[in-house]
Motif scaffolding. Structure first.
Motif, PDB file in Angstrom:
ATOM      1  N   PHE A 170       0.831  -1.201   0.000  1.00 36.60           N
ATOM      2  CA  PHE A 170       0.000   0.000   0.000  1.00 36.60           C
ATOM      3  C   PHE A 170       0.870   1.257   0.000  1.00 36.60           C
ATOM      4  O   PHE A 170       0.620   2.204  -0.738  1.00 36.60           O
ATOM      5  N   LEU A 171       1.895   1.263   0.840  1.00 38.20           N
ATOM      6  CA  LEU A 171       2.774   2.423   0.902  1.00 38.20           C
ATOM      7  C   LEU A 171       3.529   2.625  -0.404  1.00 38.20           C
ATOM      8  O   LEU A 171       3.655   3.757  -0.901  1.00 38.20           O
ATOM      9  N   ASN A 172       4.025   1.552  -0.986  1.00 35.40           N
ATOM     10  CA  ASN A 172       4.839   1.671  -2.191  1.00 35.40           C
ATOM     11  C   ASN A 172       4.024   1.896  -3.450  1.00 35.40           C
ATOM     12  O   ASN A 172       4.514   2.494  -4.413  1.00 35.40           O
ATOM     13  N   HIS A 173       2.772   1.444  -3.451  1.00 31.64           N
ATOM     14  CA  HIS A 173       1.889   1.689  -4.596  1.00 31.64           C
ATOM     15  C   HIS A 173       1.132   3.000  -4.457  1.00 31.64           C
ATOM     16  O   HIS A 173       0.470   3.424  -5.412  1.00 31.64           O
ATOM     17  N   GLY A 174       1.181   3.614  -3.294  1.00 31.30           N
ATOM     18  CA  GLY A 174       0.400   4.836  -3.083  1.00 31.30           C
ATOM     19  C   GLY A 174      -1.081   4.567  -2.957  1.00 31.30           C
ATOM     20  O   GLY A 174      -1.912   5.339  -3.454  1.00 31.30           O
ATOM     21  N   ILE A 175      -1.441   3.467  -2.305  1.00 28.59           N
ATOM     22  CA  ILE A 175      -2.848   3.151  -2.026  1.00 28.59           C
ATOM     23  C   ILE A 175      -3.148   3.615  -0.608  1.00 28.59           C
ATOM     24  O   ILE A 175      -2.623   3.069   0.363  1.00 28.59           O
ATOM     25  N   HIS A 176      -3.992   4.625  -0.489  1.00 28.78           N
ATOM     26  CA  HIS A 176      -4.239   5.247   0.813  1.00 28.78           C
ATOM     27  C   HIS A 176      -5.712   5.092   1.195  1.00 28.78           C
ATOM     28  O   HIS A 176      -6.573   5.775   0.622  1.00 28.78           O
ATOM     29  N   PRO A 177      -6.010   4.186   2.110  1.00 25.14           N
ATOM     30  CA  PRO A 177      -7.404   3.987   2.526  1.00 25.14           C
ATOM     31  C   PRO A 177      -8.047   5.284   3.013  1.00 25.14           C
ATOM     32  O   PRO A 177      -7.401   6.110   3.661  1.00 25.14           O
ATOM     33  N   VAL A 178      -9.309   5.466   2.685  1.00 21.64           N
ATOM     34  CA  VAL A 178     -10.060   6.619   3.181  1.00 21.64           C
ATOM     35  C   VAL A 178     -10.415   6.356   4.641  1.00 21.64           C
ATOM     36  O   VAL A 178     -11.135   5.416   4.958  1.00 21.64           O
TER      37      VAL A 178
END
Length: 565
Positions: A170-178
């Motif tokens: 998530f951190l490396n792909h730039g996936i940021h949960p709302v």
């Protein structure tokens, strides 16, 4: 034989899932180009600055092989506890007041039992998703995920290794949960954190590539497979202070930056006053050697090197108002508290705040009581313990974060008082309200805005750590309100920049008025370029003009001041 078959099936599923997610880091790295650096996580040495790098500068993360091995062994020990039917909170027993309810009995890898466990884990995330309010900023989401990932690597949680890898991806792909910012009472951020776990499962929403989309779509676009949570995964995802601690770390970074700006503004303000440098002299400071106070005084002396303040002046007061004389004490007090807070937060982000906590590679000591002995267990090639804890209580550092906020309110109040003194000819011998001529209002009504900001900052500094109401059927009857403290600290720094900016506007005006009278007046080697840079964005007030934009521009100027060499 059935137990061995189930274990083999579980290991096979894990291997398939790891392969699908791209276990090697090379596959993940290719999807996040142009990131400035990589932070290697071990669970033991994450620093304050590394949190800043990941949260704000987009640094990549990489989990060390040693930490992954520790995580895998911890998870196997947890499954061994289930296989031996030991009652474990959040694994085969309920949570909160429901700790007396049995979720399942027997081997958690057995397909039928696992289905029960997966349902329990999903329901826990859904029912604990109670956050409200504004969305959590991206930098805080990243700090939260980073802190929780690193604390998982300590090995106290017992999660599936793939859960940790999902944080990494998530951190490396730039996936940021709302996530939503309000709802934590500071005994683990259980109402804020479930959205991360739901996103890992492909549920809920995330911010990905600048768009708010379904988590399932983001996972598919990134080539990731949703995770099936079971065992104690969900409890480990939510029973953590990662949100509060992540914010607290960023507040430390922000406070240090703000203090640097406050020193610089004060130094120009002292020149605007034609103030007395005596309180900052080494001979004075050594007589009361508080560390932060001495650091502040030394910084101010360096800023004012070459200034006319080191020359005699018949108009200079023997003693200035306290808001000027006590700056090394006031700013220094914040620095001292920040030093303690930083050391505590570095412990927090490199340790387990899990309940229960798994401790690997220990056996019952000689003479142990039966009550203690019940928490120890042995698995294949494994030994350790699973202890009930209260490690989720962040009070040790929450109190000091609260103290930082209180200390910053003193900095803000001193800045406000100096603003008023600069407008008073009795102290400066300059025109009233620093007006360039009798026909100009000058800096008069701006004092009302400063007064409002000072009042709001005082309100934000009021302690909240002791405010508590019993929840969860009266079993959770104390709180720390760490998240609220961190939120208020952020608001305090935001308002303080505006207040400091108003002082800066007044200080710059006062100095320029003196330069009009004495063009050859020497300013400090570092205050002169500061004033020159400011005047490129906000000119001298030579006639009345729209003031609100000046306030906004000045606050932004101070927020973005480059670090001093």
């Amino acid at each position: 034989m059935r137990s061995n078959f189930c274990l083999f099936s579980w290991l096979l599923r894990q291997a398939i899932l790891f392969f699908a997610l791209g276990l090697g880091m090379s596959g993940v790295q290719a999807l996040v180009p142009n990131t400035p650096s990589t932070v290697v996580l071990t669970g033991r040495n994450l620093s304050i600055d590394q949190v800043r790098q990941v949260a704000r500068a987009g640094a990549r993360v990489e989990v060390s092989s040693e930490a992954l091995s520790r995580l895998e062994r911890s998870h196997r020990l947890l499954l061994a506890a289930a296989q031996q039917d030991k009652p474990i909170y959040g694994l085969n027993r309920g949570v909160g007041l429901n700790k007396d309810q049995t979720i399942f009995k027997g081997d958690a890898i057995d397909p039928a039992v696992r289905a029960i466990s997966e349902r329990f884990n999903r329901n826990m995330l859904l029912t604990h998703s109670v956050g409200i309010g504004s969305e959590v900023p991206q930098e805080v989401v990243r700090a939260t995920m980073l802190v929780r990932l690193n604390t998982l690597l300590v090995g106290g949680a017992g999660v599936q290794p793939i859960v940790a890898r999902m944080y990494e991806y998530f951190l490396n792909h730039g996936i940021h949960p709302v996530m939503f910012s309000r709802g934590s009472i500071g005994e683990a951020d259980i109402g804020i954190l479930p959205q991360i776990g739901l996103a890992m499962m492909g549920e809920g929403e995330v911010i990905y590539q600048g768009r708010r989309i379904a988590a399932s779509s983001a996972l598919k676009s990134a080539g990731l497979v949703p995770v099936k949570l079971f065992a104690k995964d969900s409890l480990s995802l939510i029973s953590s202070n990662a949100y509060s601690a992540g914010m607290a770390v960023l507040r430390v970074v922000d406070s240090e930056r703000f203090l640097d700006a406050a020193d610089r503004v004060f130094s120009l303000s002292l020149e605007g006053l034609n103030g007395n440098v005596a309180p900052f002299l080494p001979a004075v400071q050594v007589s009361r050697p508080f560390v932060g106070q001495q650091q502040t005084a030394a910084h101010i002396r360096s800023l004012l090197e070459g200034s006319y303040l080191w020359s005699l002046s018949e108009q200079r007061a023997l003693q200035d108002p306290l808001s000027y004389r006590t700056v090394s004490q006031t700013h220094g007090a914040v620095r001292d508290i920040l030093g303690l807070l930083k050391s505590q937060l570095e412990i927090q982000v490199n340790s387990s705040d899990d309940n229960p906590t798994i401790v690997l590679d220990i056996s019952p000591p000689e003479g142990v009581t039966e009550q203690e002995k019940k928490y120890y267990l042995f698995g294949k090639d494994l030994a350790g313990s699973i202890f009930p804890t209260a490690s989720f209580d962040p009070l040790p550092w929450a109190l000091n974060l609260q103290s930082v906020t209180i200390a910053l309110s003193h900095v803000a109040n001193s800045s406000f008082q100096r603003t008023l003194r600069l407008s008073d000819p009795a102290f400066t011998k300059l025109p009233r309200f620093l007006s360039p001529n009798p026909a100009t209002f000058g800096y008069t009504t701006i004092q009302k805005t400063a007064s409002y900001l000072n009042t709001e900052i005082k309100a934000l500094s009021q302690p909240v750590s002791i405010d508590a109401a019993p929840t969860a059927g009266n079993i959770e009857d104390v709180t720390s309100n760490a998240a609220l403290i961190a939120l208020r600290a952020g608001d305090t720094i935001d308002r303080a920049y505006y207040l400091l900016g108003i002082e800066f506007m007044n200080a710059a005006q006062a100095v320029d008025l003196r330069l009009r009278e004495t063009p050859a007046l020497a300013l400090g080697n570092k205050t002169r370029p500061l004033l020159q840079a400011f005047r490129k964005t906000t000119p001298f007030l030579d006639a009345d003009r729209y003031m609100a934009s000046d306030i906004q521009k000045t606050a932004e100027f101070l927020r973005t001041l480059p670090a001093q060499e």
